[in-house]
Structure formats: structure tokens, C-alpha cells
Design an enzyme around this catalytic site. Structure first.
Site, PDB file in Angstrom:
ATOM      1  N   THR B  63      54.733  60.296  55.174  1.00  0.00           N
ATOM      2  CA  THR B  63      54.910  60.271  56.624  1.00  0.00           C
ATOM      3  C   THR B  63      54.317  59.005  57.212  1.00  0.00           C
ATOM      4  O   THR B  63      54.913  58.364  58.072  1.00  0.00           O
ATOM      5  CB  THR B  63      54.239  61.514  57.250  1.00  0.00           C
ATOM      6  OG1 THR B  63      54.759  62.664  56.623  1.00  0.00           O
ATOM      7  CG2 THR B  63      54.480  61.580  58.730  1.00  0.00           C
ATOM      8  N   GLU B  87      58.380  68.677  60.184  1.00  0.00           N
ATOM      9  CA  GLU B  87      57.165  69.343  59.748  1.00  0.00           C
ATOM     10  C   GLU B  87      56.092  69.414  60.808  1.00  0.00           C
ATOM     11  O   GLU B  87      55.459  70.437  60.976  1.00  0.00           O
ATOM     12  CB  GLU B  87      56.630  68.639  58.492  1.00  0.00           C
ATOM     13  CG  GLU B  87      57.455  68.978  57.287  1.00  0.00           C
ATOM     14  CD  GLU B  87      56.922  68.329  56.034  1.00  0.00           C
ATOM     15  OE1 GLU B  87      56.300  67.261  56.147  1.00  0.00           O
ATOM     16  OE2 GLU B  87      57.138  68.886  54.964  1.00  0.00           O
ATOM     17  N   ARG B 234      69.781  49.663  45.217  1.00  0.00           N
ATOM     18  CA  ARG B 234      71.149  49.202  44.979  1.00  0.00           C
ATOM     19  C   ARG B 234      71.348  47.818  45.578  1.00  0.00           C
ATOM     20  O   ARG B 234      71.042  47.587  46.734  1.00  0.00           O
ATOM     21  CB  ARG B 234      72.152  50.163  45.621  1.00  0.00           C
ATOM     22  CG  ARG B 234      72.270  51.457  44.863  1.00  0.00           C
ATOM     23  CD  ARG B 234      73.189  52.406  45.606  1.00  0.00           C
ATOM     24  NE  ARG B 234      73.273  53.674  44.920  1.00  0.00           N
ATOM     25  CZ  ARG B 234      73.568  54.816  45.528  1.00  0.00           C
ATOM     26  NH1 ARG B 234      73.787  54.841  46.821  1.00  0.00           N
ATOM     27  NH2 ARG B 234      73.640  55.922  44.835  1.00  0.00           N
ATOM     28  N   LYS B 303      20.099  37.183  36.996  1.00  0.00           N
ATOM     29  CA  LYS B 303      21.477  36.887  37.411  1.00  0.00           C
ATOM     30  C   LYS B 303      21.599  36.917  38.939  1.00  0.00           C
ATOM     31  O   LYS B 303      22.151  36.004  39.546  1.00  0.00           O
ATOM     32  CB  LYS B 303      22.447  37.915  36.818  1.00  0.00           C
ATOM     33  CG  LYS B 303      22.498  37.915  35.315  1.00  0.00           C
ATOM     34  CD  LYS B 303      23.464  38.944  34.800  1.00  0.00           C
ATOM     35  CE  LYS B 303      23.079  40.368  35.163  1.00  0.00           C
ATOM     36  NZ  LYS B 303      21.822  40.814  34.519  1.00  0.00           N
ATOM     37  N   GLU B 327      24.543  46.948  43.556  1.00  0.00           N
ATOM     38  CA  GLU B 327      23.355  47.597  43.012  1.00  0.00           C
ATOM     39  C   GLU B 327      22.233  47.728  44.010  1.00  0.00           C
ATOM     40  O   GLU B 327      21.446  48.652  43.939  1.00  0.00           O
ATOM     41  CB  GLU B 327      22.864  46.818  41.790  1.00  0.00           C
ATOM     42  CG  GLU B 327      23.668  47.126  40.562  1.00  0.00           C
ATOM     43  CD  GLU B 327      23.231  46.331  39.363  1.00  0.00           C
ATOM     44  OE1 GLU B 327      22.672  45.241  39.570  1.00  0.00           O
ATOM     45  OE2 GLU B 327      23.439  46.791  38.242  1.00  0.00           O
ATOM     46  N   ARG B 461      13.144  33.319  29.389  1.00  0.00           N
ATOM     47  CA  ARG B 461      14.512  33.293  29.884  1.00  0.00           C
ATOM     48  C   ARG B 461      15.149  31.952  29.586  1.00  0.00           C
ATOM     49  O   ARG B 461      14.544  30.901  29.785  1.00  0.00           O
ATOM     50  CB  ARG B 461      14.529  33.510  31.394  1.00  0.00           C
ATOM     51  CG  ARG B 461      14.048  34.877  31.808  1.00  0.00           C
ATOM     52  CD  ARG B 461      14.326  35.034  33.281  1.00  0.00           C
ATOM     53  NE  ARG B 461      13.959  36.356  33.749  1.00  0.00           N
ATOM     54  CZ  ARG B 461      12.873  36.581  34.475  1.00  0.00           C
ATOM     55  NH1 ARG B 461      12.052  35.596  34.763  1.00  0.00           N
ATOM     56  NH2 ARG B 461      12.614  37.794  34.888  1.00  0.00           N
ATOM     57  N   LYS B 467      30.999  27.608  29.126  1.00  0.00           N
ATOM     58  CA  LYS B 467      32.158  26.746  29.336  1.00  0.00           C
ATOM     59  C   LYS B 467      32.179  26.254  30.767  1.00  0.00           C
ATOM     60  O   LYS B 467      31.587  26.852  31.667  1.00  0.00           O
ATOM     61  CB  LYS B 467      33.447  27.476  28.994  1.00  0.00           C
ATOM     62  CG  LYS B 467      33.929  28.471  30.022  1.00  0.00           C
ATOM     63  CD  LYS B 467      35.370  28.851  29.670  1.00  0.00           C
ATOM     64  CE  LYS B 467      35.926  29.803  30.705  1.00  0.00           C
ATOM     65  NZ  LYS B 467      37.236  30.302  30.344  1.00  0.00           N
ATOM     66  N   HIS B 473      29.477  19.291  30.086  1.00  0.00           N
ATOM     67  CA  HIS B 473      28.254  20.010  30.416  1.00  0.00           C
ATOM     68  C   HIS B 473      27.265  19.936  29.255  1.00  0.00           C
ATOM     69  O   HIS B 473      27.634  19.659  28.124  1.00  0.00           O
ATOM     70  CB  HIS B 473      28.560  21.467  30.757  1.00  0.00           C
ATOM     71  CG  HIS B 473      29.235  22.214  29.644  1.00  0.00           C
ATOM     72  ND1 HIS B 473      28.538  22.851  28.667  1.00  0.00           N
ATOM     73  CD2 HIS B 473      30.545  22.388  29.367  1.00  0.00           C
ATOM     74  CE1 HIS B 473      29.380  23.408  27.811  1.00  0.00           C
ATOM     75  NE2 HIS B 473      30.604  23.137  28.217  1.00  0.00           N
TER      76      HIS B 473
END
Lengths: 100, 579
Positions: B63, B87, B234, B303, B327, B461, B467, B473
Site C-alpha cells: 500500500t 481495505e 513486458r 584502532k 561500540e 603496539r 597496502k 609506503h
């Protein structure tokens, strides 16, 4: 003839609205069938209004008409809606609560 | 049944027609739907002047889709519409779509829309012989004529079957209705409930419609996704896949899976990573604008911090940034970043940064995608950060996540938005990348990994670049520390067996200092020795000089004596010669 006391007991007139569309065959049948039922069983104790929805389109909306022909009984008692050309006389009488 | 075959033949003929004048680029006449994304899939919209069937189970948006088609037709394409509802009473309908910003009453008052509620109540109806649905036709015709409608919706014809007994009449009449709609030249949508074996309960509408769209509402792992598929169309090509679609406060929008071609514009402009030292690991000195960056790593490898650094840097340069936190709440993120000297609140106040925090399971993947899409439209960010994408996997299965991410990346690329994703890796010994990483690693342009380097009783760390498309790099694993001043990339410390971190780095540094001191004292000693040698040399030179000088002097004396001698000789002899 047995229905005359019934009419006497129920002075309220039968009121019908029959919706038809133009000159369609089914509409014609419906008008014929209704007339014969009324003439046979109600003997003038009725009001019949015939609405042609091809000219009165708004009525089709107002009365929630989908199928043609449609007969609406607005009184006495419960309003009833009947679809079809009213060829099944017994059923029509039963639904309209008319004693034959 | 016979009728059906007859019909089928007719369509066969019609189907061929459009393909004939192909050389002059025939385009099938279509009516734009106004539903975002649907026009793309249908290659322009629904077939113009023909009926389209939309079928599906309860609550899948039939609808709504048809209503949107009508209303967008009025508002965007000035094509008036008729909505014939079997309806819902028209009042309910108005109320229902009002929440989506559609004001039916206003459109009705402006004579652009007619809503006709057709009530079919079985208990009130008796059938007493032959009839047809002329009443319905006349009402529809009346409605169409009264607003000069180009678009018509019938929602849902099946109610007629529930209300009326004579199936034979109904089927014949509905077939007639479809033809009538076509003759009338209106683009119609007919909705239908999905049947068990057929697309619709009656198995009728799908054959007489020129276009059939099926809507579906599936729940996989407690998360529901709505999908749309074009079953037939069609005379036109169309997308054949299942496309997810969404219903939100703006109505329906369909998301095509991907843009099939990769031809987005690229920028060679560079944006800084925001992390001091990290820029230098890239030859260019940062990321390309509009590229995708993946930061993957195990838990607690900073991160999010790196992501925030990037966000901070972008905001400093007045780039609009959107941060999706799956998070942490915005407040928590702001507090945490304050502890390392990054003030995100400042940017939020300035309107440069938006943090959207929600649990990934709040809604399906598609809705996440849509939220993003909306934001891109409204906020026009140049940077988007998703932290972390790996959490999305809890929502969908691998394929879904991958397809969602592909679409996400496509969308971001198309808008030249620099995007940074973080991804949490499982802590495992082998270096096989896990799901989230794997799904996107081939899609992203730059991939940075942060990892724990466990050594003698300590954890350090390390960060390295896996890449970086189109840019040289560094190949080193750089150690970094996070202090109250933020991230600091430490200089590379080479040991005898490679790069050193943590305590090894410190002991190596100590050793180096000792070595250096020793070397210095050695050098000093050598210097002094040379000094002494120089002095000896200089003394020797002086002695030799003296010796030489005395020889020269002696020679001088000899010469003088000789001169004197010859002078005397000349003085005594020339007189005889003169004579």
C-alpha cells in the site's frame, strides 16, 4: 394472499433502491424481476427508486455500489444488499423477509 | 484457461513490437515511480498506461509503495491520481500515510487526488443471480475523470474475492478491468496478497499485468530485511535481482546492489592521517582524498584512537566528518579521547563533526546503509568513519555484509568521500585475515594494521601499512605509544635481529649509548695521539729546518769569500789588459 395480514401488521412500506447501469441486459432483467416480485407480494406497499449510475455517478460512490445490478432494501428492518438480476425469486423473498 | 492462452498470445505479439525499430533507439514509454532507486531498476519506471502488479505478503509495503507512486506523481510529475482502497477507509489511509509526510487531505482538497474506499462486506451482501462489476468501473471512471488522473491504484482487488461468491464473474470482470484500464491509458498499480503457489491468491493478476513486482519481508537471525524483485516487465529490460528496500519517515527507498560500473572520479589531493609520524610512512604524506582506509587490529590496539585522530585532523581542516560508533556512545568517545588530548566536543559544537552511535543490531544492514545515505545527502560530509565494521557481521551473514560494504564503498567513492573503517580481528596465532577484514581488504585502497607485539613479559603496539594503492609506503613495523599527549610513533630501532620494541628497544638504546661513549673515548685517545705525533713531527721539521738553514748560511759565506776573492783578482790584473 397470506401476506396481506403481514402488511397490515407491518404498516411500514418496503423501500428499495435499485441501481442499474444504462440499458444493460442484466439491469433490464433486474427491473423486470423486481417489479414482478413487488406486484405479486407487496401489492403497492413499497417505494422503489431506480438509480442509473451511468448518469448519477456520485450515488454509486455514496451507496458503495460495486456490482450492477444491486438492490438495496433500506426498510423495514435490517438494510439488505442484493447483487444480481434477482432471478432467484425464492432467495430474494427470503432475504427481503417477505413471506410468500 | 482458454482465455488465458489467448491472452498470452496477444502479449507475445506485443512483446515483439517494441524491439523492431531498435535502430532508431526506441524507448519504452515509462512513468517514473518517484520511489528512490526503483526507477533505476526498472530503467525509468512502470510501463506507461498499463497495469502493474505489486504483490507480497502482509505488511511488506504494498500500500505504501503504491501510495508513494501516486503522491510523487502528483508532487513531482504533476500527474493526478486515484486511489481506490478496498481495505482501508480513506480516513485511516490519510492518517497512516501522514506519518510519512504525505498529506492526502490537502491533495484531495486541491482536486489532485481522489481516494475512494470501496467497502465489500460479505455479511451484508447476498447474490441473487447474474451481475457484473459495472458499478466499480463507473466509480473508477468517475474518479479518474473528476481529477483527470493519470495514475490509478487499486488496493487490493482480492478483497472482492473475499466479499463476493461468484468467482467466475469476478475473474471475467477483473480481466475486463485490466483491459479497461489500459484503454483508459492510465498507469495503474494493482496490489495483491501473495498466494501459496502463485504470486497472487487468485493467480490471475500476474498474467494480465504488464509488470509484476514482488515485495518480501524476511527475517534472518532476528533481523528483518525487506526485498523487492521485478518478476516480469513486458517490453523492457529490468534489474532481475532482489533489491533490499527500506521504509522510513520518507517512505520507500530501494537500494540497487551496486553501481555496476567503476567509473567514479578520483582525486590526487592528499589528506593527512592526523597521526604524527604516520604520514611519513606514506611516500605521499597521507591518504588520497576519496579513498577508503581500513584499520584492522586485535582488541585494544588503538584502532578507535587512530580513527579519532583522523576525525580530529579532518575537522581541524574544516572538513565535515561523520563518525559512526557501533561500540561506544558519543559521550564515552569524547571522554576517552579527551584523556589523550583530543577535543572532539569542540568540533561537534562547531557543527563539523557528527557522531552517530547505535548498536549494529538496532536495525538491519540496509537501514545502516540508508542512514548513511541520508546523512551524505543532508550533511554532505567529506569524511566518514565507521568504527568498527566488524560488528556489522553480527547483523547479517557474510554475503550480506560483503554486499552491503561493497555498496557502501561504492556510495562513498561516488561522492568522493574519504572513508576510514576499523575492523576488529580475532586474536589468533595464524595471520589469516578474518571475515570483516577479508570482505573489505580487496575493496579498500589503504590498509593499515595495528597489532600487539608480545615479547619478553610485555605487550607493545605496532603499526604497519599492508597496502596503499597508488602510493609507496614504508615496509617497517613502527612501534607506537599512547600517552597523555596522544599517539606517538617511535623512531625505528634496528637491532641485530630486526626492529626492536619496548624493553628490547630500551636495552638496545642503552647498549648503543655505552657503545657510543666507548667510541667517543677511543676517538679522543686517538686524537691525542695524533696530536702528540704532530708535535714530534713539527719538532723534527724544525730541526731539519735549522740544519738546512745552517747549510744555506755556510754556502752563503763560501760564496761571499769567493766573490771577494775574484774581486781582488780583477782589481790587480786589468791594467795590463787596458793597455
Amino acid at each position: 394472499m397470506e401476506n396481506s395480514p403481514k402488511i397490515a401488521a407491518n404498516p411500514e412500506k418496503y423501500t428499495f433502491i435499485l441501481f442499474v447501469s444504462g440499458m444493460s441486459v442484466k439491469s433490464g432483467h433486474a427491473i423486470e424481476n423486481l417489479r414482478s416480485i413487488c406486484d405479486t407480494y407487496l401489492k403497492g406497499n413499497f417505494n422503489l427508486q431506480i438509480i442509473d449510475i451511468t448518469t448519477d455517478r456520485q450515488s454509486a460512490v455514496d451507496y458503495q455500489i460495486i456490482a450492477i445490478p444491486t438492490l438495496i432494501k433500506t426498510g423495514p428492518g435490517q438494510p439488505r444488499t442484493l447483487l444480481g438480476d434477482l432471478s432467484d425469486t425464492e432467495k430474494v423473498l427470503r432475504i427481503l423477509d417477505i413471506k410468500s | 484457461m482458454f482465455n488465458y492462452f489467448h491472452k498470452k498470445n496477444q502479449t507475445g505479439v506485443r512483446k515483439i513490437k517494441p524491439s523492431k525499430p531498435q535502430d532508431e533507439k526506441f524507448s519504452f514509454p515509462k512513468t517514473p515511480t518517484g520511489v528512490e532507486g526503483l526507477d533505476e531498476i526498472t530503467d525509468g519506471g512502470f510501463p506507461k498506461g498499463r497495469p502493474t502488479l505489486i504483490c507480497g505478503g502482509a505488511g511488506c509495503g504494498k500500500t505504501l509503495l503504491s501510495m508513494q507512486f501516486l503522491i510523487k506523481g502528483i508532487t513531482d510529475f504533476s500527474e493526478h491520481g486515484v486511489f481506490m482502497s478496498f481495505e482501508e477507509p480513506s480516513k485511516d489511509l490519510s492518517l497512516n500515510v501522514k506519518s510519512l509526510g504525505f498529506d492526502l487531505d490537502k491533495l484531495k482538497a486541491e482536486k489532485k487526488l481522489v481516494v475512494d474506499y470501496v467497502r465489500v462486506e460479505r455479511s451484508e451482501i447476498e447474490e441473487t443471480g447474474e451481475y457484473d462489476l459495472e458499478g466499480l468501473f463507473i466509480r473508477l471512471n468517475h474518479a479518474i475523470d473528476s481529477v483527470n488522473a493519470k495514475r490509478v491504484v487499486l488496493d487490493t482487488i482480492e478483497s472482492l474475492f473475499a466479499g463476493l461468491d461468484n468467482q467466475a464473474i469476478l475473474r471475467a470482470e477483473l480481466r475486463r478491468l485490466f483491459h479497461w484500464l489500459k484503454e483508459k491509458g492510465v498507469t495503474a498499480i494493482i496490489t495483491g496478497e501473495r498466494g501459496e503457489a502463485t504470486l497472487t491468491r487468485q493467480g490471475l493478476e500476474e498474467y494480465v499485468s504488464d509488470c509484476v513486482i514482488i515485495l518480501d519481508h524476511r527475517v534472518i537471525e532476528q533481523v528483518s530485511t525487506r526485498r523487492l524483485r521485478i518478476i516480469k516487465y513486458r517490453g523492457s529490460t529490468h534489474g532481475t535481482n532482489e533489491y533490499p528496500f527500506l521504509i522510513d519517515e520518507d517512505g520507500i527507498s530501494v537500494l540497487p546492489i551496486t553501481s555496476l560500473k567503476l567509473n567514479n572520479e578520483v582525486s590526487s589531493e592528499l589528506v593527512s592521517t592526523g597521526v604524527p609520524g604516520l604520514d611519513t610512512m606514506f611516500v605521499g604524506g597521507g591518504f588520497y582524498r576519496g579513498s577508503n582506509i581500513l584499520i584492522s587490529g586485535t582488541a585494544g590496539t588503538a584502532k578507535t584512537t587512530i580513527a579519532c585522530y583522523f576525525a580530529n585532523e579532518q575537522c581541524k581542516k574544516h572538513e565535515k566528518t561523520v563518525f559512526f560508533a557501533f561500540e561506544e556512545s558519543p559521550q564515552q568517545l569524547i571522554r576517552n579521547m579527551k584523556s589523550i588530548g583530543i577535543d572532539l566536543e569542540k568540533h561537534i559544537d562547531k557543527g563539523l563533526l557528527q557522531i552517530h552511535a547505535s548498536r549494529p543490531s538496532l536495525n538491519g544492514l540496509e537501514l545502516h546503509l540508508l542512514t548513511l545515505r541520508k546523512l551524505i545527502k543532508d550533511f554532505k560530509p567529506t569524511t566518514v568513519i565507521l568504527d568498527p565494521i566488524s560488528n556489522l557481521i553480527t547483523v547479517g551473514n557474510e554475503n550480506e555484509v560483503r554486499s552491503m560494504l561493497v555498496r557502501l564503498i561504492d556510495m562513498l567513492k561516488a561522492n568522493n568521500i574519504t572513508a576510514l573503517f576499523t575492523s576488529l580481528n580475532k586474536q589468533n596465532d595464524n595471520l589469516r585475515p578474518d571475515l570483516a577484514e577479508e570482505s573489505v581488504s580487496s575493496l579498500v585502497d589503504t590498509w593499515i594494521t595495528v597489532r600487539d607485539m608480545e615479547g619478553i613479559g610485555e605487550r607493545n603496539r605496532g603499526i604497519f601499512i599492508v597496502k596503499s594503492r597508488g602510493m609507496g609506503h614504508s615496509n617497517q613495523v613502527r612501534e607506537f605509544v599512547i600517552g597523555s599527549k596522544g599517539i606517538e610513533l617511535l623512531d625505528v630501532e634496528f637491532g641485530p635481529e630486526g626492529i626492536l620494541t619496548g624493553a628490547a628497544r630500551k636495552s638496545n638504546q642503552l647498549q648503543r649509548t655505552v657503545k657510543a661513549m666507548k667510541l667517543q673515548s677511543d676517538l679522543d685517545r686517538k686524537d691525542r695521539e695524533i696530536d702528540r705525533k704532530r708535535k714530534v713531527l713539527e719538532a723534527n721539521i724544525a730541526a731539519l729546518k735549522n740544519e738546512f738553514e745552517s747549510v744555506v748560511e755556510e754556502l752563503g759565506i763560501l760564496k761571499a769569500t769567493e766573490d771577494l776573492h775574484s774581486k781582488i783578482m780583477i782589481e790587480n790584473t786589468p791594467k795590463t789588459k787596458k793597455k
